[in-house]
Write a protein that holds these residues in place. Structure first.
Motif, PDB file in Angstrom:
ATOM      1  N   ARG A   1       0.632  -1.153  -0.120  1.00 15.33           N
ATOM      2  CA  ARG A   1       0.102  -0.095  -0.071  1.00 15.33           C
ATOM      3  C   ARG A   1       1.137   1.342   0.007  1.00 15.33           C
ATOM      4  O   ARG A   1       1.828   1.301   0.457  1.00 15.33           O
ATOM      5  CB  ARG A   1      -0.914  -0.146   1.167  1.00 15.33           C
ATOM      6  N   GLU A   2       0.389   2.215  -0.747  1.00 13.22           N
ATOM      7  CA  GLU A   2       0.968   3.796  -0.700  1.00 13.22           C
ATOM      8  C   GLU A   2       0.634   4.438   0.268  1.00 13.22           C
ATOM      9  O   GLU A   2      -0.480   4.560   0.562  1.00 13.22           O
ATOM     10  CB  GLU A   2       0.764   4.063  -2.198  1.00 13.22           C
ATOM     11  N   VAL A   3       1.679   5.337   0.795  1.00 12.69           N
ATOM     12  CA  VAL A   3       1.248   6.444   1.654  1.00 12.69           C
ATOM     13  C   VAL A   3       2.205   7.387   1.224  1.00 12.69           C
ATOM     14  O   VAL A   3       3.389   7.480   1.269  1.00 12.69           O
ATOM     15  CB  VAL A   3       1.600   6.260   3.004  1.00 12.69           C
ATOM     16  N   ALA A   4       1.543   8.633   0.559  1.00 10.39           N
ATOM     17  CA  ALA A   4       2.269   9.741  -0.125  1.00 10.39           C
ATOM     18  C   ALA A   4       3.637   9.293  -0.854  1.00 10.39           C
ATOM     19  O   ALA A   4       4.796   9.734  -0.441  1.00 10.39           O
ATOM     20  CB  ALA A   4       2.758  10.646   1.026  1.00 10.39           C
ATOM     21  N   GLY A   5       3.491   8.442  -1.737  1.00 19.40           N
ATOM     22  CA  GLY A   5       4.641   7.887  -2.558  1.00 19.40           C
ATOM     23  C   GLY A   5       5.568   6.888  -1.900  1.00 19.40           C
ATOM     24  O   GLY A   5       6.401   6.601  -2.771  1.00 19.40           O
TER      25      GLY A   5
ATOM     26  N   ASP B   1      -6.031   0.259  -3.979  1.00 21.47           N
ATOM     27  CA  ASP B   1      -5.028   1.616  -3.939  1.00 21.47           C
ATOM     28  C   ASP B   1      -5.835   2.355  -3.057  1.00 21.47           C
ATOM     29  O   ASP B   1      -6.244   3.556  -3.557  1.00 21.47           O
ATOM     30  CB  ASP B   1      -4.614   2.075  -5.256  1.00 21.47           C
ATOM     31  N   PRO B   2      -5.994   2.349  -1.663  1.00 28.81           N
ATOM     32  CA  PRO B   2      -6.703   3.457  -0.897  1.00 28.81           C
ATOM     33  C   PRO B   2      -6.226   4.791  -1.075  1.00 28.81           C
ATOM     34  O   PRO B   2      -7.048   5.855  -1.166  1.00 28.81           O
ATOM     35  CB  PRO B   2      -6.546   3.127   0.447  1.00 28.81           C
ATOM     36  N   TRP B   3      -4.831   4.819  -1.243  1.00 25.90           N
ATOM     37  CA  TRP B   3      -4.329   6.314  -1.126  1.00 25.90           C
ATOM     38  C   TRP B   3      -4.754   7.103  -2.381  1.00 25.90           C
ATOM     39  O   TRP B   3      -5.405   8.291  -2.198  1.00 25.90           O
ATOM     40  CB  TRP B   3      -2.740   6.138  -1.221  1.00 25.90           C
ATOM     41  N   SER B   4      -4.729   6.563  -3.383  1.00 22.36           N
ATOM     42  CA  SER B   4      -5.068   7.200  -4.792  1.00 22.36           C
ATOM     43  C   SER B   4      -6.493   7.667  -4.820  1.00 22.36           C
ATOM     44  O   SER B   4      -6.881   8.359  -5.350  1.00 22.36           O
ATOM     45  CB  SER B   4      -4.695   6.424  -6.045  1.00 22.36           C
ATOM     46  N   CYS B   5      -7.365   6.421  -4.179  1.00 23.65           N
ATOM     47  CA  CYS B   5      -8.814   6.556  -4.026  1.00 23.65           C
ATOM     48  C   CYS B   5      -9.192   8.021  -3.413  1.00 23.65           C
ATOM     49  O   CYS B   5     -10.050   8.666  -3.634  1.00 23.65           O
ATOM     50  CB  CYS B   5      -9.332   5.378  -3.465  1.00 23.65           C
ATOM     51  N   MET B   6      -8.461   7.969  -2.098  1.00 24.92           N
ATOM     52  CA  MET B   6      -8.777   9.270  -1.339  1.00 24.92           C
ATOM     53  C   MET B   6      -8.402  10.406  -1.899  1.00 24.92           C
ATOM     54  O   MET B   6      -8.874  11.509  -1.656  1.00 24.92           O
ATOM     55  CB  MET B   6      -8.408   8.912   0.092  1.00 24.92           C
ATOM     56  N   LEU B   7      -7.269  10.273  -2.378  1.00 16.02           N
ATOM     57  CA  LEU B   7      -6.794  11.396  -3.465  1.00 16.02           C
ATOM     58  C   LEU B   7      -7.722  11.996  -4.445  1.00 16.02           C
ATOM     59  O   LEU B   7      -8.297  13.283  -4.493  1.00 16.02           O
ATOM     60  CB  LEU B   7      -5.524  11.347  -4.177  1.00 16.02           C
ATOM     61  N   ALA B   8      -8.370  11.046  -4.916  1.00 13.33           N
ATOM     62  CA  ALA B   8      -9.424  11.398  -6.112  1.00 13.33           C
ATOM     63  C   ALA B   8     -10.448  12.115  -5.613  1.00 13.33           C
ATOM     64  O   ALA B   8     -11.289  13.121  -5.950  1.00 13.33           O
ATOM     65  CB  ALA B   8      -9.855  10.118  -6.913  1.00 13.33           C
ATOM     66  N   VAL B   9     -11.159  11.672  -4.164  1.00 13.62           N
ATOM     67  CA  VAL B   9     -12.214  11.930  -3.655  1.00 13.62           C
ATOM     68  C   VAL B   9     -12.030  13.201  -2.948  1.00 13.62           C
ATOM     69  O   VAL B   9     -12.672  14.205  -2.891  1.00 13.62           O
ATOM     70  CB  VAL B   9     -12.552  10.843  -2.358  1.00 13.62           C
TER      71      VAL B   9
END
Ligand SMILES: [Zn+2]
Length: 302
Positions: free
Chosen positions: A116-120, A276-284
């Motif tokens: 999982r990603e967190v800020a890159g 990919d929760p990180w990207s998903c939340m970025l999108a939201v």
């Protein structure tokens, strides 16, 4: 675990392995130059590596061990890197299995996890470790995190996150809160940025066709330099060959500064559950739309 205890555990893991499988850790490089084995792996992966050392000992009879040694064992962005001297056909499937196991084993605790990603930055994490990684980006720092853990919430039946997590893995609602707290600022685009980014649309439409529903930009701060995250919202799932081809297309068209992430539209409703929760939340929460067509402006505004 505190850093000193972690360091002690890492040394113990290494010392035990070097003692038990001394021939796999020979400190001899090319042309007799002293070249120690580089080992930098997180504690959750000690188990898969110990199994690897043991299996290599089993498949290589003493007569075939000459020249073999580990060169490098380390974690890089949630991927186990293994390099060794001495080509041995029987070793490579064992290495492949160890890498596959590591890919689903939490780097911190050894329980099942996902990359999982967190800020890159990527790491294989169980839900609890992922929560901690997200909280390390809490805007209130350590004080903010302590308060968050201790504050009872109506959505948790009046309990605090600390009390809830005591009874097991953190529920989706806590992961989602931590994701929201960790989000970077939403980018602000000026006219020039917007105009350039619109050039991404034809490139990606060619790659994904109608599957691409919208494009968003996140993690962009011109004051900090180039680089941004480009999120493609997809009608369905995008397969990885299509994604790799799209990344190549972007690079060929002068957009190699953009990190492409694809998110299924269905995942937006439950980011904590997405792959990919990180990207998903970025999108939201923390991105801006890249319009598909240049808006037609009256002549005086051009
Ligand atoms: Zn864990």
């Amino acid at each position: 675990m505190d850093p000193i205890a972690a360091e002690r555990r890492h040394r113990a893991f290494l010392a035990t392995a070097q003692l038990r499988y001394a021939w796999q850790f020979r400190q001899r490089g090319c042309a007799g130059v002293d070249d120690p084995v580089a080992v930098d792996v997180p504690p959750g992966w000690y188990g898969p590596l110990e199994r690897l050392f043991e299996q290599v000992e089993q498949v290589l009879p003493a007569a075939e061990r000459g020249g073999f040694r580990w060169r490098r064992l380390r974690s890089r962005q949630g991927v186990l890197e293994v390099a060794y001297d001495g080509v041995r056909e029987s070793v490579s499937p064992l290495v492949a299995t160890a890498r596959e196991t590591a890919a689903v084993t939490c780097e911190r605790c050894g329980r099942p996890g996902a990359r999982r990603e967190v800020a890159g930055s990527h790491a294989v994490s169980c839900r609890r470790y992922y929560l901690d990684r997200l909280l390390s980006r809490h805007p209130g720092g350590e004080t903010g995190v302590r308060q968050w853990w201790a504050t009872p919430q109506p959505g948790l039946g009046g309990r605090s996150p600390a009390a809830v997590v005591q009874n097991g893995a953190p529920p989706e609602v806590l992961i989602e809160q931590a994701l929201r707290l960790a989000m970077p600022a939403t980018p602000r685009l000026n006219g020039a940025h917007r105009q350039r980014l619109q050039g991404v649309w034809p490139v990606l439409s060619e790659a994904f066709g109608d599957g691409l529903r919208s494009l968003r930009l996140a993690e962009f701060d011109p004051a900090r330099g180039p680089g941004a995250t480009l999120i493609g919202l997809m009608a369905g799932e995008a397969d990885s060959p299509a994604q790799a081809a799209a990344v190549n297309r972007l690079a060929r068209n002068g957009f190699s500064d953009l990190r492409l992430r694809l998110v299924g539209q269905r995942d937006l409703a439950r980011p904590a559950r997405a792959s990919d929760p990180w990207s998903c939340m970025l999108a939201v929460e923390a991105s801006v739309t890249i319009p598909r067509h240049q808006p037609s402006l009256p002549p005086f505004a051009r």
